[in-house]
Design a protein around this motif. Structure first.
Motif, PDB file in Angstrom:
ATOM      1  N   PHE A 180       0.860  -1.173   0.000  1.00  0.00           N
ATOM      2  CA  PHE A 180       0.000   0.000   0.000  1.00  0.00           C
ATOM      3  C   PHE A 180       0.898   1.225   0.000  1.00  0.00           C
ATOM      4  O   PHE A 180       1.996   1.217   0.563  1.00  0.00           O
ATOM      5  CB  PHE A 180      -0.972   0.018   1.190  1.00  0.00           C
ATOM      6  CG  PHE A 180      -0.336   0.100   2.549  1.00  0.00           C
ATOM      7  CD1 PHE A 180      -0.013   1.330   3.116  1.00  0.00           C
ATOM      8  CD2 PHE A 180      -0.072  -1.050   3.273  1.00  0.00           C
ATOM      9  CE1 PHE A 180       0.561   1.409   4.382  1.00  0.00           C
ATOM     10  CE2 PHE A 180       0.508  -0.988   4.536  1.00  0.00           C
ATOM     11  CZ  PHE A 180       0.828   0.240   5.081  1.00  0.00           C
ATOM     12  N   LYS A 181       0.453   2.256  -0.691  1.00  0.00           N
ATOM     13  CA  LYS A 181       1.216   3.504  -0.755  1.00  0.00           C
ATOM     14  C   LYS A 181       0.765   4.412   0.371  1.00  0.00           C
ATOM     15  O   LYS A 181      -0.438   4.539   0.633  1.00  0.00           O
ATOM     16  CB  LYS A 181       1.033   4.206  -2.105  1.00  0.00           C
ATOM     17  CG  LYS A 181       1.863   5.481  -2.238  1.00  0.00           C
ATOM     18  CD  LYS A 181       1.980   5.928  -3.688  1.00  0.00           C
ATOM     19  CE  LYS A 181       0.682   6.449  -4.229  1.00  0.00           C
ATOM     20  NZ  LYS A 181       0.837   7.034  -5.589  1.00  0.00           N
ATOM     21  N   ALA A 182       1.713   5.006   1.053  1.00  0.00           N
ATOM     22  CA  ALA A 182       1.407   5.884   2.181  1.00  0.00           C
ATOM     23  C   ALA A 182       2.218   7.166   2.061  1.00  0.00           C
ATOM     24  O   ALA A 182       3.314   7.176   1.478  1.00  0.00           O
ATOM     25  CB  ALA A 182       1.714   5.187   3.504  1.00  0.00           C
ATOM     26  N   VAL A 183       1.685   8.232   2.620  1.00  0.00           N
ATOM     27  CA  VAL A 183       2.362   9.534   2.620  1.00  0.00           C
ATOM     28  C   VAL A 183       2.804   9.863   4.033  1.00  0.00           C
ATOM     29  O   VAL A 183       1.991   9.831   4.967  1.00  0.00           O
ATOM     30  CB  VAL A 183       1.430  10.647   2.090  1.00  0.00           C
ATOM     31  CG1 VAL A 183       2.120  12.006   2.188  1.00  0.00           C
ATOM     32  CG2 VAL A 183       1.032  10.362   0.652  1.00  0.00           C
ATOM     33  N   HIS A 184       4.087  10.165   4.199  1.00  0.00           N
ATOM     34  CA  HIS A 184       4.649  10.487   5.508  1.00  0.00           C
ATOM     35  C   HIS A 184       4.029  11.773   6.042  1.00  0.00           C
ATOM     36  O   HIS A 184       3.936  12.775   5.331  1.00  0.00           O
ATOM     37  CB  HIS A 184       6.166  10.649   5.382  1.00  0.00           C
ATOM     38  CG  HIS A 184       6.903  10.543   6.676  1.00  0.00           C
ATOM     39  ND1 HIS A 184       6.747  11.459   7.697  1.00  0.00           N
ATOM     40  CD2 HIS A 184       7.804   9.636   7.130  1.00  0.00           C
ATOM     41  CE1 HIS A 184       7.530  11.126   8.715  1.00  0.00           C
ATOM     42  NE2 HIS A 184       8.177  10.012   8.392  1.00  0.00           N
ATOM     43  N   ALA A 185       3.592  11.754   7.285  1.00  0.00           N
ATOM     44  CA  ALA A 185       2.897  12.900   7.872  1.00  0.00           C
ATOM     45  C   ALA A 185       3.785  14.132   7.975  1.00  0.00           C
ATOM     46  O   ALA A 185       3.296  15.259   7.915  1.00  0.00           O
ATOM     47  CB  ALA A 185       2.359  12.535   9.257  1.00  0.00           C
ATOM     48  N   LEU A 186       5.101  13.934   8.127  1.00  0.00           N
ATOM     49  CA  LEU A 186       6.001  15.080   8.300  1.00  0.00           C
ATOM     50  C   LEU A 186       6.694  15.480   7.005  1.00  0.00           C
ATOM     51  O   LEU A 186       6.760  16.661   6.678  1.00  0.00           O
ATOM     52  CB  LEU A 186       7.055  14.778   9.370  1.00  0.00           C
ATOM     53  CG  LEU A 186       6.591  14.918  10.825  1.00  0.00           C
ATOM     54  CD1 LEU A 186       5.807  13.687  11.261  1.00  0.00           C
ATOM     55  CD2 LEU A 186       7.769  15.139  11.768  1.00  0.00           C
ATOM     56  N   THR A 187       7.210  14.515   6.266  1.00  0.00           N
ATOM     57  CA  THR A 187       7.997  14.840   5.071  1.00  0.00           C
ATOM     58  C   THR A 187       7.162  14.908   3.808  1.00  0.00           C
ATOM     59  O   THR A 187       7.620  15.431   2.786  1.00  0.00           O
ATOM     60  CB  THR A 187       9.100  13.794   4.858  1.00  0.00           C
ATOM     61  OG1 THR A 187       8.485  12.534   4.522  1.00  0.00           O
ATOM     62  CG2 THR A 187       9.951  13.635   6.113  1.00  0.00           C
ATOM     63  N   LYS A 188       5.946  14.349   3.847  1.00  0.00           N
ATOM     64  CA  LYS A 188       5.045  14.225   2.692  1.00  0.00           C
ATOM     65  C   LYS A 188       5.620  13.311   1.609  1.00  0.00           C
ATOM     66  O   LYS A 188       5.120  13.281   0.484  1.00  0.00           O
ATOM     67  CB  LYS A 188       4.725  15.602   2.097  1.00  0.00           C
ATOM     68  CG  LYS A 188       4.148  16.597   3.100  1.00  0.00           C
ATOM     69  CD  LYS A 188       2.946  16.025   3.834  1.00  0.00           C
ATOM     70  CE  LYS A 188       2.398  16.979   4.892  1.00  0.00           C
ATOM     71  NZ  LYS A 188       1.279  16.388   5.660  1.00  0.00           N
ATOM     72  N   GLU A 189       6.640  12.556   1.964  1.00  0.00           N
ATOM     73  CA  GLU A 189       7.229  11.604   1.028  1.00  0.00           C
ATOM     74  C   GLU A 189       6.289  10.428   0.824  1.00  0.00           C
ATOM     75  O   GLU A 189       5.668   9.938   1.764  1.00  0.00           O
ATOM     76  CB  GLU A 189       8.572  11.108   1.577  1.00  0.00           C
ATOM     77  CG  GLU A 189       9.246  10.069   0.712  1.00  0.00           C
ATOM     78  CD  GLU A 189      10.521   9.536   1.346  1.00  0.00           C
ATOM     79  OE1 GLU A 189      11.362   8.996   0.607  1.00  0.00           O
ATOM     80  OE2 GLU A 189      10.672   9.666   2.580  1.00  0.00           O
ATOM     81  N   GLU A 190       6.185   9.947  -0.419  1.00  0.00           N
ATOM     82  CA  GLU A 190       5.383   8.775  -0.716  1.00  0.00           C
ATOM     83  C   GLU A 190       6.271   7.537  -0.676  1.00  0.00           C
ATOM     84  O   GLU A 190       7.377   7.531  -1.217  1.00  0.00           O
ATOM     85  CB  GLU A 190       4.734   8.888  -2.097  1.00  0.00           C
ATOM     86  CG  GLU A 190       3.678   9.979  -2.191  1.00  0.00           C
ATOM     87  CD  GLU A 190       2.987   9.992  -3.539  1.00  0.00           C
ATOM     88  OE1 GLU A 190       3.500   9.331  -4.481  1.00  0.00           O
ATOM     89  OE2 GLU A 190       1.939  10.634  -3.674  1.00  0.00           O
ATOM     90  N   LEU A 191       5.791   6.493  -0.018  1.00  0.00           N
ATOM     91  CA  LEU A 191       6.530   5.241  -0.005  1.00  0.00           C
ATOM     92  C   LEU A 191       5.569   4.064  -0.038  1.00  0.00           C
ATOM     93  O   LEU A 191       4.367   4.220   0.143  1.00  0.00           O
ATOM     94  CB  LEU A 191       7.471   5.162   1.205  1.00  0.00           C
ATOM     95  CG  LEU A 191       6.914   5.489   2.599  1.00  0.00           C
ATOM     96  CD1 LEU A 191       6.151   4.309   3.154  1.00  0.00           C
ATOM     97  CD2 LEU A 191       8.056   5.834   3.541  1.00  0.00           C
ATOM     98  N   TYR A 192       6.126   2.894  -0.298  1.00  0.00           N
ATOM     99  CA  TYR A 192       5.329   1.684  -0.433  1.00  0.00           C
ATOM    100  C   TYR A 192       5.683   0.722   0.695  1.00  0.00           C
ATOM    101  O   TYR A 192       6.859   0.427   0.918  1.00  0.00           O
ATOM    102  CB  TYR A 192       5.585   1.025  -1.784  1.00  0.00           C
ATOM    103  CG  TYR A 192       5.112   1.872  -2.946  1.00  0.00           C
ATOM    104  CD1 TYR A 192       3.850   1.677  -3.510  1.00  0.00           C
ATOM    105  CD2 TYR A 192       5.912   2.885  -3.463  1.00  0.00           C
ATOM    106  CE1 TYR A 192       3.412   2.468  -4.560  1.00  0.00           C
ATOM    107  CE2 TYR A 192       5.485   3.678  -4.520  1.00  0.00           C
ATOM    108  CZ  TYR A 192       4.234   3.463  -5.060  1.00  0.00           C
ATOM    109  OH  TYR A 192       3.794   4.252  -6.091  1.00  0.00           O
TER     110      TYR A 192
END
Length: 327
Positions: A134-146
């Protein structure tokens, strides 16, 4: 070594590339995944050692007074344990990885473990679901990761998620697996995540901020009403009513409960009374042979939950439609 264009060794008459090559790749991948899981599970089975237990319990003692009014002891101990391993006593994890690497024969496994020295704390939001990730967005950096999925259970988009992460075996950028259990939070706790993220002033790294304020993150959650649930209070009540009915009738129906939970979190059904959905779920289970042969009339089910037959049937039909889509 067999070539891709050679006849397959299974005797099918097909070329290897058209027959068992793909099966062999799947098998090799699964062996690798099993090896990874074994490394992680062994760590939690062995540590903390007796000599380190006091240091760990000191953290539990620090965290408990601030969280125990809302969270069960087991959850407090679990999140404190990861703080102990991956923030306070990183030497335990690092030494384990070093020792484990020496035992590995597979070069790819050695390479992977070499990237595992620093698990990273992640908090963010689920934005997209794939078959394996699942793809998620980091709450602080706004980076997308899987993040690799741990099961095929439904993960609704918009859920908030917490875990310590490690690079996974895929060799793809920003692809991770959970070293600790993935914890999902209902969407109504999004504000608590945003409030915590907004307090980061840019001084130092995000990793340092998360390490220093890990406990504060959980305090913020309990102050917003979090009590350890992955579902809303309405969803919890629906499941509890279904469980209560099954227990009173001495019926075990684990498959029903899994299906009901998935339906609730994915479809978010609207009902005035949680009992109506629970009643519909019981009829659904009966019609799909999930009650071990026990049967009830629609009137009996409706009366047991104090709802009308029409309300019961509405959610029975919704569950049937949901199940049909899954199939």
């Amino acid at each position: 070594m067999i070539g891709r264009n050679d006849p397959c060794l299974c005797g099918s008459g097909k070329k290897y590339k058209k027959c068992c090559e793909g099966k062999q790749q799947v098998t090799t991948e699964q062996v690798f995944l099993d090896e990874i899981e074994s490394v992680l599970q062994t760590f939690y089975n062995v540590y903390p050692e007796k000599k380190d237990v006091k240091d760990y319990l000191d953290i539990v003692s620090e965290w408990s007074p601030k969280l125990e009014t809302h969270l069960q002891r087991e959850l407090i101990e679990a999140v404190a344990l990861d703080d102990f391993f991956f923030h306070k006593r990183m030497d335990i994890w690092e030494n384990y990885i070093k020792r484990t690497m020496k035992k590995m024969l597979r070069p790819k496994m050695v390479e992977l473990l070499n990237s595992w020295y620093r698990p990273s704390l992640f908090i963010g939001e689920v934005v997209e679901i794939e078959e394996k990730y699942f793809k998620a967005v980091h709450a602080l950096t706004k980076e997308e990761l899987y993040i690799r999925r741990e099961s095929n259970r439904v993960i609704p988009e918009g859920m908030q998620v917490f875990s310590f992460l490690l690079p996974d075996e895929s060799d793809k950028e920003n692809h991770f697996l959970a070293v600790s259990t993935l914890i999902f939070f209902p969407t109504n706790y999004k504000q608590a995540f945003e409030n915590f993220a907004s307090q980061f002033d840019g001084t130092g790294s995000v990793a340092e901020y998360l390490q220093k304020n890990h406990l504060n993150f959980w305090v913020g959650l309990v102050n917003s009403g979090y009590s350890g649930e992955e579902y809303s209070s309405f969803e919890i009540e629906v499941v509890d009513l279904a469980k209560q009915f099954l227990e009173e009738k001495s019926i075990e129906a684990p498959e029903l409960l899994v299906k009901l939970e998935d339906y609730l979190v994915e479809k978010k059904p609207k009902a005035r009374k949680p009992a109506a959905i629970a009643a519909g779920a019981i009829r659904y289970a009966q019609e799909n042979d999930l009650l071990n042969g026990v049967t009830f009339t629609i009137k009996e089910i409706a009366e047991s939950f104090g709802v009308s037959s029409s309300s019961l049937n509405k959610y029975y039909q919704e569950l049937l439609e949901y199940d049909a889509v899954l199939v």
